[in-house]
Structure formats: structure tokens, C-alpha cells
Design a protein around this motif. Structure first.
Motif, PDB file in Angstrom:
ATOM      1  N   ASP A  45       1.579 -31.687  35.490  1.00 13.09           N
ATOM      2  CA  ASP A  45       0.661 -32.268  36.237  1.00 13.09           C
ATOM      3  C   ASP A  45      -0.157 -33.404  35.729  1.00 13.09           C
ATOM      4  N   PHE A  49       0.312 -37.112  37.035  1.00 17.68           N
ATOM      5  CA  PHE A  49      -1.050 -37.880  37.298  1.00 17.68           C
ATOM      6  C   PHE A  49      -1.160 -39.187  36.629  1.00 17.68           C
ATOM      7  N   TYR A  53      -1.152 -42.657  38.474  1.00 18.28           N
ATOM      8  CA  TYR A  53      -2.541 -43.547  38.454  1.00 18.28           C
ATOM      9  C   TYR A  53      -1.957 -44.798  37.886  1.00 18.28           C
ATOM     10  N   ALA A 259      -6.166 -32.524  36.589  1.00 21.10           N
ATOM     11  CA  ALA A 259      -4.969 -33.426  37.117  1.00 21.10           C
ATOM     12  C   ALA A 259      -4.415 -33.005  38.442  1.00 21.10           C
ATOM     13  N   ARG A 263      -4.701 -35.453  41.470  1.00 20.95           N
ATOM     14  CA  ARG A 263      -3.207 -35.926  42.242  1.00 20.95           C
ATOM     15  C   ARG A 263      -3.157 -35.718  43.726  1.00 20.95           C
TER      16      ARG A 263
END
Length: 397
Positions: A45, A49, A53, A259, A263
């Protein structure tokens, strides 16, 4: 759907519970997956992320960090600036920006802000660069301690600093620009996202930010491959291979649980920022007729995301008395940064006393932050406006 709060319920400055209610199920499922996998650090994760991002910020890379202060320090360390070199930043930032400069082995050089938008003033930056006698870039120059080696603009309250003139100055003097984008996730200037303007940028996902974690977290964004690699290396004990430490580093990794939260929230951030802008527009209309209240202004070219809605209390009123009256009325107003960096005891060594940065100092005496979050209702904002009008009528210095 979240139920509307009772008409007489206290209005918080930031309502983190309302944001959680929108993502609770998704976050719970994601955390269950983390617990089942045992991938608590550098889990899948986190990598997901970072990709998401980076795309959101318009950069090639995002590197997750333990917090926003570390993110600024890592960005500066990755640039390998001359030890003891100076970094220019505004006097009205949160102290963490200056802390990160010192932790990176560099010296803060503060400048004042413009009176209309309270963002770093390019004219003041130009003055300190001229007085410096020509800045020293990371490569080339004599590297003497105290010479200016980087510019560190802060995107304050949800809008970007004036990047075009700052980048012009940076190019003229051969300096890198490091953005402090902790308060501007999703903001743009001339359509270009926060975190994509400088050579490298840092942001914070402290819980109260527009994109907030459930604890501390941060990130560095950049489109320079070597800088992203350096940030990742330094933030993982300088190690690219287990038990092999290629350079001096420290521990600043984003944990997987954060994370997961980020997310889920990132998927909602554009809509939340739109809601913040609508709320700011309502405040503009509701507060425009209150004598002694100066409303915040948006720099031309900026799309503001209203991390904070801070008005200025003037015309002979006491800001602190107004704050007390609002709180007595159940309005969770607050004050951000009442003491500029140069007047903090921890930064007394800068040798800049009261009067050094008059615009920042006056703003610190006058600014009052009003409740604003994506889920704030029209009724709540109307109550805030009515309470502020009443407080202004009764508060004099």
C-alpha cells in the motif's frame, strides 16, 4: 450519509470524525489486509500510495516519509548543499520548516511576506540575495558557510507562494527551489500542482491537513530520479541493501497503515477541496459586511484549497477577546503561528528581534482562524458569522 449536527452543537475548528465517517469502511478493510499480511513497513500500500500521489502532484516520484518535518529535511539533504549554507524561507511559517533547515546542517535566513496574501515576498528574497553578494549553488562557488544555497517557499493556508518570480530569482543565482507544500495538497498555480514547481518538494499528512493520516506521515515529491533515490536511501538508514549503508541516514519511513488511510482519502481529496472552496466562498459572502474583519485573499493564478480560513481582526478590536467570545459561543476558532519564527526562544540565535519582519509580526497579532472543513454546513457557517459579528461589536483594545 452523515447526519447533520444539532443546531446548538459546538462547531469544531476541524472535524476529523466527519472525514473518517466517509472512509471508515474502506480504511477498516485495508487495515485488516495489512494485519493479515504482516507488511507493516514498506508494504504494497505504501508503494501504491506513492504512485498515486506522484500522479496527483504531477511529478515522476513520491517518497513516503514518517512526517512532514522529516520530508523537508530529507529534501534538503538530498540536494547535498554545502554544509552551513543558508536557506531562505518566510518568517511566518510553522517552526518545523526552520527546524528542518537546522537539522539538515544549514542556516535559516528569514524574509518578510507580502501584506495582501502573507506569502513569501519575492522582493524581500531579491534583497537578501543581492546582499549575499551572489549565492553559492550546490555545485560551484566557494561553499563558504552562511552563503545562500537554496530557496524554501512555503505554500501557506492552502495556496501557493508566487512561484514564477521565485523561480526567476533561483535561475539567476543558480539555486534550487524546495517547496514546503504541507498546507496545499491539490492546490494549483496557473494549473500546475503544488509540489511540482521546485526541484523537490515536501508535504505533511498530519491528521488536520487537507490530506491527513491517522497519525504522523509525510512525503517528498520530485521529477528528478537521482533526488528521489537519495531521499529514499537517506530515509531508510542510508541503506539500499540490507545491512549495507552507503551513506549516513536515519529512519523516516511511512508505515503501511498510514498509506491505507491516505489512499482512501486521496480518492476523495478533489471533492473535499471543492467543498472547501465552496465553504470559503460562503464565508466571503457572510463576513464581508463585518466592520474590522479583513478577509483572506487569493493570489492571482492560484486555485486555493483553503487548508485554513484565517481572517484579520483590526480596527481597534482585540483579536484575543474576539477569540474568547467565539469559544464561549461554542465556535472552535483558533490562532495559528502567533509567534513568528525569529521571535521563538529556540531561534534567538538568529539575532532578529521584534521589528525585523513587520508584516509577519502584525499578521501574527491579528490572524484568527475560523472553522472550515469539507463537511461544514451552511447553518454552521451562518452561526460562525453571527458569533463573529457579535464578538467584533463587543471587543475593543
Amino acid at each position: 450519509m452523515t447526519a447533520s449536527p444539532p443546531a446548538d452543537a459546538p462547531i469544531p475548528l476541524v472535524d476529523l470524525r466527519a472525514a473518517h465517517a466517509e472512509v471508515a469502511e474502506e480504511v477498516r478493510e485495508g487495515i485488516d489486509g495489512v494485519l493479515a499480511s504482516g507488511a507493516y513497513i514498506k508494504g504494497p500500500d505504501v508503494a501504491a500510495f506513492e504512485r498515486e500521489y506522484a500522479e496527483f502532484a504531477g511529478t515522476r516520484h513520491c517518497v513516503g516519509t514518517a512526517n512532514g518535518t522529516d520530508a523537508v529535511e530529507l529534501a534538503l539533504r538530498a540536494l547535498e548543499l554545502p554544509p552551513g549554507g543558508a536557506v531562505v524561507l518566510p518568517a511566518n511559517t510553522f517552526v518545523a520548516t526552520a527546524e528542518a533547515v537546522v537539522r539538515a546542517g544549514l542556516q535559516p535566513v528569514l524574509v518578510d511576506v507580502d501584506p495582501a496574501h502573507l506569502l513569501i515576498d519575492p522582493d524581500r528574497v531579491a534583497e537578501v540575495l543581492a546582499a549575499d553578494g551572489g549565492a553559492v549553488a550546490a555545485a560551484g562557488g566557494d561553499g563558504r558557510p552562511g552563503r545562500i544555497t537554496a530557496l524554501l517557499p512555503v505554500h501557506l493556508n492552502g495556496q501557493l507562494a508566487p512561484m514564477d518570480p521565485l523561480l526567476d530569482l533561483a535561475a539567476r543565482y543558480g539555486l534550487p527551489v524546495v517547496e514546503d507544500a504541507a498546507q496545499s495538497q491539490g492546490a494549483t498555480q496557473h494549473g500546475r500542482p503544488s509540489g511540482s514547481w521546485g526541484r523537490i518538494a515536501a508535504t505533511s499528512f498530519y491528521p488536520g491537513k487537507n490530506l491527513g493520516a491517522y497519525g504522523d506521515a509525510g512525503a517528498v515529491t520530485t521529477s528528478h530520479d537521482a533526488l528521489a533515490d537519495a531521499v529514499r536511501l537517506i530515509g531508510d538508514h542510508g541503506s539500499g541493501r540490507k545491512y549495507v549503508h552507503d551513506r549516513f541516514g536515519f529512519n523516516s519511513r511511512m508505515d503501511t497503515v498510514q498509506a491505507v488511510v491516505l489512499r482512501a482519502k486521496l480518492r476523495r481529496l478533489p471533492a473535499w477541496n471543492t467543498a472547501r472552496r465552496a465553504a470559503a466562498d460562503r464565508y466571503h459572502a457572510l463576513l464581508s459586511g463585518i466592520d474590522g474583519v479583513t478577509l483572506p485573499r487569493t493570489l492571482p493564478g492560484n486555485e486555493h484549497v483553503w487548508h485554513l480560513y484565517a481572517v484579520r481582526i483590526g480596527a481597534g478590536r482585540s483579536r484575543d477577546a474576539v477569540l474568547a467570545a467565539l469559544q464561549e459561543a461554542g465556535i472552535g476558532a483558533g490562532i495559528h503561528y502567533p509567534v513568528p519564527v525569529h521571535l521563538q526562544p529556540a531561534f534567538r540565535s538568529l539575532g532578529r528581534g521584534e521589528g525585523s519582519f513587520p508584516v509577519a509580526e502584525q499578521a501574527a497579532r491579528e490572524l484568527l482562524t475560523l472553522p472550515l472543513f469539507p463537511q461544514i454546513t451552511v447553518d454552521q457557517q451562518t452561526r460562525v458569522a453571527e458569533a463573529l459579528a457579535k464578538a467584533m461589536a463587543g471587543a475593543t483594545t
